[in-house]
Design a protein around this motif. Structure first.
Motif, short mmCIF file in Angstrom:
data_model
loop_
_atom_site.label_atom_id
_atom_site.label_comp_id
_atom_site.label_asym_id
_atom_site.label_seq_id
_atom_site.Cartn_x
_atom_site.Cartn_y
_atom_site.Cartn_z
N LEU A 1 1.03 -1.13 0.39
CA LEU A 1 -0.31 0.04 -0.40
C LEU A 1 1.07 1.13 -0.17
CD1 LEU A 1 -2.91 1.12 0.25
CD2 LEU A 1 -2.58 1.30 2.97
N GLN B 1 0.52 5.01 0.34
CA GLN B 1 0.09 6.33 1.27
C GLN B 1 0.56 7.49 0.70
OE1 GLN B 1 -1.21 3.87 4.16
NE2 GLN B 1 -3.73 4.58 3.71
N GLY C 1 -4.64 11.80 1.22
CA GLY C 1 -5.32 10.69 1.53
C GLY C 1 -5.17 9.66 -0.28
N ARG C 2 -4.72 9.71 -1.24
CA ARG C 2 -4.51 9.18 -2.54
C ARG C 2 -3.37 8.07 -1.61
NH1 ARG C 2 -3.33 12.64 -7.24
NH2 ARG C 2 -4.86 14.64 -6.79
N ALA C 3 -4.39 7.09 -2.24
CA ALA C 3 -3.52 5.88 -2.04
C ALA C 3 -3.02 4.69 -3.58
CB ALA C 3 -4.01 5.42 -1.07
N ILE D 1 -8.18 2.78 4.86
CA ILE D 1 -7.66 3.09 3.96
C ILE D 1 -7.89 4.80 3.78
CG2 ILE D 1 -6.81 3.50 1.07
CD1 ILE D 1 -6.48 1.38 1.44
#
Lengths: 373, 264
Positions: B83, B85, B94-96, B259
């Motif tokens: 992941l 982030q 917050g974009r992931a 997320i």
């Protein structure tokens, strides 16, 4: 004519060459003085941070090469409090965090009722009011580095905090730091209930023997933990060790260059005086006296180079410290010990640099030397 | 068996994607297999967490933009989750990107854009730049070392270290954006120091160089990685600030709900 007069007269014969050699040594010694001063200053700054907090002993978990000790359960503080002569124990969490666009910054999490706050002078604003408040105080150097002032928002990891105060500390390392409540930093770094340092304050009047005895007890009773005095913590810091290593490595290069310069000068001087050395040997000078004469010459050059280097190094530190980009971030340690060390290094340089020419000069055959044109 | 060499190898500093790979492909030559295994074995871990700064510098103006990143990885048997982030600035926070690799090498996952946009990873989506940098999602997700054709084609010194050059080619038409990947691997450090990515026409598309590396315990890990597109108007630096490995990252951290919560 005395022996020492001969030594100095020999040096004065080729004044330009002697001056250039002195200049070469001076630059090498200045590098040693400036770099060592910065490395020592860095170490002293950490030491000051602990002294200023009123910490007598620092307890950490022994870890490998990590820049920060591994976090452990904060409840361990209660066990330490039961030990004799322990007056107060304060757990803190310290981490190096990349904040926004700034270089990696030291972030402290301190319990808000801890004695750790006592030495800080909040020059603007206030300290965080409670564990739930997402607020931080930043040092004056950190404020410059992060280009932030009171009331501004600061992003630390995934969280946004408000800068509620700006502080000044006697320890430079704290002036470049961000401080928040212990609970907030534990949450942000996912270390709930953990600390990585315990600062221990002892009963007033504790003797050195009692401190040592307590250290021994901590080591024996709590496996994997160690207790350090403030100066030992500073010395064992990997960043400080790296800074010291770098300063010595760079100094060594400068010194090698200086030693080669001394050897070259003295060798030339010996070659120019073959006939003269032959006469000295013929009139009864011992070979050891020839060695001494050449070594004294090289040591005199190095001593003068050392003095000039100390002065130059002192100026260099002052210039570095006042450079706008560096101002407030580096604090050189200027002491008699440093200058003494620099002079000793210079003299050693003279001995090493002059050894080969001295031996070479002393081994000349008087008859061959006298025939030499 | 998984062989997830993807560019995450470099991007994630202690090379998370490599960590879980096993043997190299059947069609790879033995020397290449041995070299790939060496790098993979040096990076095996149960889970990791890395903090890094992604710095994009425009070639003409020199304008610099920084994004703070958190990269997490977890292994469940032969399956892996990685992941990426964005933590900062607010425009990106917050974009992931979630990349999941199944035991049979299938790549799934999604791109999350706050507040609620979830875009599954399709070949078209994979060509998008990651956080407007010089990295595409492909760069972060594709397993070049899983490609069937692997061979060592030479030796060269990079950053003073003797490296073997590994050529990786996909079977048939490439599904990823590249048709050939050359990796300069230092066997002594068990670390790739340079990657060149080529298109179907054999043209160099992108260079990835490890600018700084350091020893962490017994492993050598990259600290600063430079990504330079051959004809791009910018270059991207990935600068690691902290890396932890052998962690047990909770599986919930990779769930959409968690997320999403970062963006709030």
């Amino acid at each position: 004519m005395s022996f020492l007069t001969i030594v100095f007269k020999n040096l004065l014969r080729r004044r330009t060459r002697s001056l250039l050699t002195i200049a070469g040594i001076a630059i090498g010694i200045a590098a040693v003085v400036a770099l060592t001063s910065i490395a020592w200053g860095f170490e002293k700054s950490w030491e000051q941070a602990y002294r200023a907090r009123g910490t007598d002993l620092v307890v950490t978990k022994i870890t490998s090469q990590s820049p920060m000790p591994a976090p452990f359960n904060e409840k361990f503080a209660a066990d330490l409090l039961k030990l004799p002569r322990v007056k107060e124990v304060s757990g803190l969490l310290t981490d190096l965090i990349s904040i926004e666009d700034a270089p990696t910054t030291l972030v402290f999490g301190w319990a808000l009722d801890s004695f750790l706050w006592d030495h800080l002078k909040v020059v603007k604003g206030r300290k965080p009011s409670g564990d739930d408040e997402k607020a931080v105080v930043i040092g004056t150097v950190a404020a410059d580095m992060l280009r932030k002032s009171i009331g501004a928002k600061i992003h630390i990891e995934a969280d946004e905090f408000t800068i509620c105060g700006i502080f000044e500390s006697t320890a430079l390392v704290e002036n470049g730091a961000v401080i928040m409540s212990l609970r907030q930093l534990q949450r942000v770094t996912e270390n709930t209930g953990k600390v990585n340092f315990l600062n221990v304050k002892l009963e007033p009047g504790s003797t050195q023997e009692q401190v040592e005895s307590l250290r021994k007890t901590i080591k024996e009773r709590f496996a994997g933990f160690n207790a350090f005095t403030s100066s030992e913590v500073a010395q064992s810091n990997t960043a400080i060790q790296a800074a010291k290593g770098m300063s010595w490595a760079t100094s060594l290069i400068a010194l090698i260059v200086g030693a080669v310069g001394v050897t070259n000068t003295m060798l030339m001087s010996v070659f120019e005086r073959i006939h003269e050395i032959g006469i000295l040997l013929a009139i009864g000078w011992r070979r050891s006296r020839i060695v001494r004469m050449i070594l004294y010459e090289s040591m005199a050059l190095s001593f003068l180079g050392g003095l000039a280097g100390v002065a130059l190094g002192f100026v260099a530190i002052k210039v570095i410290q006042t450079t706008p980009m560096i101002h407030g971030k580096i604090e050189g340690e200027i002491s008699a010990a440093l200058f003494g060390l620099a002079i000793l290094v210079a003299l050693a340089l003279g001995v090493f640099g002059g050894l080969y020419p001295a031996v070479r000069g002393s081994r000349l055959s008087p008859t061959a030397a006298l025939r030499y044109e | 068996m998984m062989k997830p060499f993807c560019l995450a190898l470099l991007l994630t500093l202690p090379a998370p994607a490599l960590l879980w790979a096993a043997a190299a492909s059947d069609q790879a030559n033995p020397a290449a297999t041995e070299l790939i295994d060496k790098v993979i074995n040096a990076r095996k871990t149960t889970g990791f967490r890395i903090r890094a700064k992604l710095i994009v510098v425009q070639a003409g103006s020199g304008k610099r933009q920084t994004r703070q990143l958190l990269i997490k990885g977890r292994r469940d048997g032969e399956a892996t989750k990685i992941l990426y982030q964005a933590l900062w600035p607010d425009a990106y926070k917050g974009r992931a990107l979630l990349v999941e690799k199944s035991a049979d090498h299938k790549t799934t996952g999604f791109l999350f854009t706050p507040p609620d946009k979830v875009t599954p990873l399709t070949p078209e989506v994979m060509k998008q730049p990651f956080l407007e940098s010089d990295l595409t999602l492909d760069d972060l997700a594709e397993d070049y070392w899983h490609w069937p054709l692997q061979k060592i084609v030479g030796q060269e010194t990079v950053s003073g270290k003797s490296c073997q050059i590994l050529e990786s080619r996909p079977a048939g038409r490439p599904t990823a954006g590249y048709a050939l990947v050359k990796t300069w691997i230092c066997p002594d450090l068990a670390l790739p120091l340079r990657v060149h990515l080529f298109d179907e026409g054999g043209q160099l598309v992108k260079r990835i160089n490890v600018e700084k590396f350091f020893q962490q315990g017994t492993r050598w890990v990259p600290a600063t990685i430079m990504i330079e597109p051959e004809h791009g108007r910018s270059r991207t630096t990935l600068d690691g600030s902290k890396s932890e490995r052998d962690l047990d990252i909770p599986v919930e951290d990779f769930a959409l709900g968690k997320i999403k919560s970062l963006a709030k």
